[in-house]
Design a protein around this motif. Sequence first.
Motif, mmCIF file in Angstrom:
data_model
loop_
_atom_site.group_PDB
_atom_site.id
_atom_site.type_symbol
_atom_site.label_atom_id
_atom_site.label_comp_id
_atom_site.label_asym_id
_atom_site.label_seq_id
_atom_site.Cartn_x
_atom_site.Cartn_y
_atom_site.Cartn_z
ATOM 1 N N ALA A 33 0.963 -1.046 0.129
ATOM 2 C CA ALA A 33 0.061 0.125 -0.044
ATOM 3 C C ALA A 33 0.855 1.455 0.007
ATOM 4 O O ALA A 33 0.700 2.631 -0.626
ATOM 5 C CB ALA A 33 -1.028 0.000 1.184
ATOM 6 N N GLN A 34 1.951 1.253 0.784
ATOM 7 C CA GLN A 34 2.931 2.435 0.738
ATOM 8 C C GLN A 34 4.443 2.050 0.658
ATOM 9 O O GLN A 34 4.938 0.985 1.196
ATOM 10 C CB GLN A 34 2.690 3.125 2.175
ATOM 11 C CG GLN A 34 1.345 3.738 2.192
ATOM 12 C CD GLN A 34 1.270 4.162 3.415
ATOM 13 O OE1 GLN A 34 1.867 3.814 4.711
ATOM 14 N NE2 GLN A 34 0.563 5.516 3.678
ATOM 15 N N LEU A 35 5.055 2.839 0.066
ATOM 16 C CA LEU A 35 6.571 2.489 0.052
ATOM 17 C C LEU A 35 7.101 3.688 0.798
ATOM 18 O O LEU A 35 6.833 4.876 0.588
ATOM 19 C CB LEU A 35 7.120 2.565 -1.416
ATOM 20 C CG LEU A 35 6.710 1.371 -2.266
ATOM 21 C CD1 LEU A 35 7.071 1.820 -3.707
ATOM 22 C CD2 LEU A 35 7.642 0.173 -1.769
ATOM 23 N N VAL A 36 8.337 3.278 1.624
ATOM 24 C CA VAL A 36 9.091 4.190 2.090
ATOM 25 C C VAL A 36 10.701 3.953 1.519
ATOM 26 O O VAL A 36 11.132 2.758 1.933
ATOM 27 C CB VAL A 36 9.254 4.166 3.787
ATOM 28 C CG1 VAL A 36 10.242 5.366 4.376
ATOM 29 C CG2 VAL A 36 7.730 4.556 4.102
ATOM 30 N N LEU A 37 10.990 4.794 0.843
ATOM 31 C CA LEU A 37 12.572 4.362 0.235
ATOM 32 C C LEU A 37 13.531 5.421 0.840
ATOM 33 O O LEU A 37 13.276 6.564 0.526
ATOM 34 C CB LEU A 37 12.257 4.589 -1.512
ATOM 35 C CG LEU A 37 11.057 3.968 -1.984
ATOM 36 C CD1 LEU A 37 11.160 4.089 -3.371
ATOM 37 C CD2 LEU A 37 11.153 2.306 -1.843
ATOM 38 N N VAL A 38 14.421 4.806 1.536
ATOM 39 C CA VAL A 38 15.506 5.465 2.231
ATOM 40 C C VAL A 38 16.729 5.337 1.240
ATOM 41 O O VAL A 38 17.259 4.272 1.320
ATOM 42 C CB VAL A 38 15.774 4.768 3.742
ATOM 43 C CG1 VAL A 38 16.642 5.601 4.556
ATOM 44 C CG2 VAL A 38 14.450 4.809 4.401
ATOM 45 N N ALA A 39 17.321 6.559 0.933
ATOM 46 C CA ALA A 39 18.440 6.550 0.254
ATOM 47 C C ALA A 39 18.586 5.322 -0.957
ATOM 48 O O ALA A 39 19.566 4.714 -1.017
ATOM 49 C CB ALA A 39 20.017 6.383 1.168
ATOM 50 N N PRO A 40 17.740 5.318 -1.825
ATOM 51 C CA PRO A 40 17.699 4.431 -2.888
ATOM 52 C C PRO A 40 19.019 4.511 -3.751
ATOM 53 O O PRO A 40 19.376 5.479 -3.998
ATOM 54 C CB PRO A 40 16.512 4.796 -3.631
ATOM 55 C CG PRO A 40 16.059 6.096 -3.407
ATOM 56 C CD PRO A 40 16.690 6.378 -1.876
#
Length: 56
Positions: A24-31
Amino acid sequence: MLVDHSVGATTGGLDAAQEPARVAQLVLVAPTPRFLNDDGYLGGFEPADLEELFGP
């Protein structure tokens, strides 16, 4: 919700695109923007490193 960092952010985005009902949601940290080093970009892998990692 899927929280991913670095290379995991790239694969998490691909997973979400293939299975949108499961993410449902993405949290992308320093992709990681790229997997391979190139002229003007250092921050990925050398092709030989990936060949060693994945093998024949």
